[in-house]
Design an enzyme around this catalytic site. Structure first.
Site, mmCIF file in Angstrom:
data_model
loop_
_atom_site.group_PDB
_atom_site.id
_atom_site.type_symbol
_atom_site.label_atom_id
_atom_site.label_comp_id
_atom_site.label_asym_id
_atom_site.label_seq_id
_atom_site.Cartn_x
_atom_site.Cartn_y
_atom_site.Cartn_z
ATOM 1 N N HIS A 1 0.845 -1.203 0.000
ATOM 2 C CA HIS A 1 0.000 0.000 0.000
ATOM 3 C C HIS A 1 0.879 1.252 0.000
ATOM 4 O O HIS A 1 0.648 2.196 -0.740
ATOM 5 C CB HIS A 1 -0.908 0.017 1.238
ATOM 6 C CG HIS A 1 -2.163 -0.765 1.074
ATOM 7 N ND1 HIS A 1 -2.204 -2.137 1.139
ATOM 8 C CD2 HIS A 1 -3.451 -0.371 0.846
ATOM 9 C CE1 HIS A 1 -3.454 -2.551 0.965
ATOM 10 N NE2 HIS A 1 -4.232 -1.497 0.786
ATOM 11 N N LYS A 2 1.889 1.210 0.838
ATOM 12 C CA LYS A 2 2.774 2.362 0.987
ATOM 13 C C LYS A 2 3.492 2.650 -0.338
ATOM 14 O O LYS A 2 3.521 3.788 -0.804
ATOM 15 C CB LYS A 2 3.785 2.051 2.099
ATOM 16 C CG LYS A 2 4.563 3.237 2.547
ATOM 17 C CD LYS A 2 5.343 2.930 3.811
ATOM 18 C CE LYS A 2 6.286 4.081 4.101
ATOM 19 N NZ LYS A 2 7.585 3.645 4.547
#
Lengths: 292, 193
Positions: free
Chosen positions: B38-39
């Site tokens: 996600h990051k």
């Protein structure tokens, strides 16, 4: 001469534990499915039971988090090769990680480096008990992270006593909510000291779910906490329902007059454990699972 | 508690039909993504870099699977959901930017994600925690893996799934959140204990 036997048995125990629930746990899940009234809760219990069946049938880990490997060892004081047990258990863990396979879960807390084989400093963790005799009883408990993360220790005021204990357990269960993958099993221990309470609470998770506490007063308290936990309505996977716990297991040690440590160790529904006894003549008896 | 069988790419219109407690089964592409993925995806977006695949209409699975490689083929061994709360930090921006329509995980997500799902048109679905074999059986093929440098659990595994479920709709696109509602009930029950 026994190191190979120990390694083989330990490997088999890890495999049994991660692929097949002990019968008492499976029965408790089936019973919960029968009794659960929440429709959403029932979908979760049904999925769990199907998953348990599939894992057993295909010999695949029932959960992808195969945990940190913990051993409980009851070694007879006259057991040969006592000094070889530790190495045999590490070798079995490495083999199990590669061959079953297990998820590599041993990470250095400072460098974040994963050893890749589920062994590392103090891991697998070994709990030793020296008993009379010349045999060896081995138990493995692969402990998942989700339920471990919500386990807690409270140093409550001794004057609060049992009422304080009950409140601490219920508050912990509510704070944990859906996180430990309910239905859960609770290991609760009082007394000793901070480290002792946590250790006893975790070991309490090894007790068969259908076996009542031998102390009738504690059996009654277990039942009372069990009912309270299941009245919260957290339910299977935190989606609502009356099955939040499958069992509560109490343990205690005598305490310091000024201390009242209460440890609550959570176990997810995938309560993985397996035990075997190795006799002096090398004979192996599996205690938790039927092995053909 | 209606039952829906969704096929990716899933449209916003299909998502808006769903309400909490509905049961969905997913067909098509399911992409695993945990914290690190996600990051990185959001970093890519900030820098204007393209993701290795278009996530529009796809389903995302909060999962760190056990995967093994036999010759040149990846085989998924076990793949249950991980705790979704960790992705709360990223999810609202993630669905806004990449238009993934279904997020699957366990344990529920918070207010920011719920608000994001309402705005973008996405749902959060709960898959039974620990039911890793059930999940893996619905995976017909590991189509591709990206970002393997993040490690096996954190990589983007592109899975072809057939009737992946049951997934309980726990956050719908109207702001209803089953986990939060149940937590409120629990707090009310606590007063009577």
């Amino acid at each position: 001469m026994f190191d190979k036997v120990i390694e083989t048995v330990a490997f088999k125990l890890i495999k049994l534990a991660v692929t097949e629930l002990p019968r008492d746990v499976e029965r408790a899940l089936q019973q919960a499915y029968k009794e659960e009234e929440s429709e959403t809760g029932r979908t979760q219990l049904k999925a769990i039971l199907e998953n348990v069946e599939l894992a057993k049938k295909y010999k695949i880990p029932m959960c992808q988090d195969t945990g940190i490997i913990i051993f409980y060892i009851k070694a007879g004081s006259k057991f040969k090769d006592l000094h070889k047990i530790e190495e045999a258990l590490r070798d079995a863990t490495i083999k199990a990680t590669k061959e079953i396979p297990l998820r590599p879960n041993a990470v250095n807390p400072f460098t974040r480096k994963n050893t890749g084989n589920n062994t590392g400093r103090y891991i697998p963790f070994l709990n030793w008990e020296i008993v009379q005799g010349n045999g060896l009883e081995l138990t493995v408990m692969p402990k998942g992270g989700g339920s471990e993360n919500v386990s807690v220790l409270g140093m409550i005021n001794p004057s609060q006593g049992i009422e304080g204990l009950k409140k601490f357990v219920i508050d912990s269960v509510i704070a944990a909510g859906a996180k430990p993958c309910p239905p859960i099993i609770l290991g609760v221990a009082v007394g000793g000291g901070a480290d002792i309470a946590i250790k006893l609470a975790k070991a309490a998770l090894l007790k068969p779910l259908d076996q009542l506490n031998t102390d009738p007063k504690l059996a009654k308290l277990e039942k009372e906490i069990f009912n309270l936990v299941n009245s919260t309505g957290i339910g299977p996977m935190g989606l609502g329902g009356k099955t939040t716990a499958l069992a509560v297991k109490l343990e205690f040690a005598h305490r310091h007059p000024a201390s009242y440590p209460v440890a609550v160790v959570f176990q997810c529904w995938a309560a993985r454990r397996a035990s075997a006894h190795i006799s002096a003549n090398g004979e192996v008896e599996y205690l938790s699972h039927r092995v053909i | 508690m209606a039952v829906y069988r969704l096929k990716t790419p899933i449209s916003e219109e299909e998502i808006r039909k769903l309400t909490v407690n509905d049961i969905i089964y997913i067909n098509g592409a399911l992409v695993t993504a945990r914290d690190a993925a996600h990051k990185r995806a959001l970093e890519f977006h900030r820098k204007g870099k393209k993701l290795p695949l278009n996530l529009e209409g796809l389903a995302i699975f909060h999962c760190g699977p056990i995967v093994k490689k036999i010759r040149d083929e990846w085989i998924l061994v076990a793949a249950g959901p991980t705790t979704s709360a960790r992705m709360d930090l990223y999810e609202a921006d993630f669905i806004k930017n990449f238009k993934a329509r279904v997020i699957v995980g366990k344990g529920g997500m918070g207010g920011k994600t719920t608000e994001g799902m309402k705005k973008t048109g996405a749902v959060y679905g709960a898959f039974t925690g620990g039911a890793a074999v059930l999940a893996a059986r619905a995976v017909k093929k590991v189509k591709k893996v990206y970002w393997l440098d993040l490690g096996m659990p954190e990589a983007l595994w592109i899975l072809e799934v057939e009737n992946f479920g049951p997934v309980i709709v726990a956050i719908d696109s109207y702001g209803k959140n089953l986990f939060e509602d149940n937590q409120k009930k629990v707090m009310k029950n606590l007063k009577t204990l």
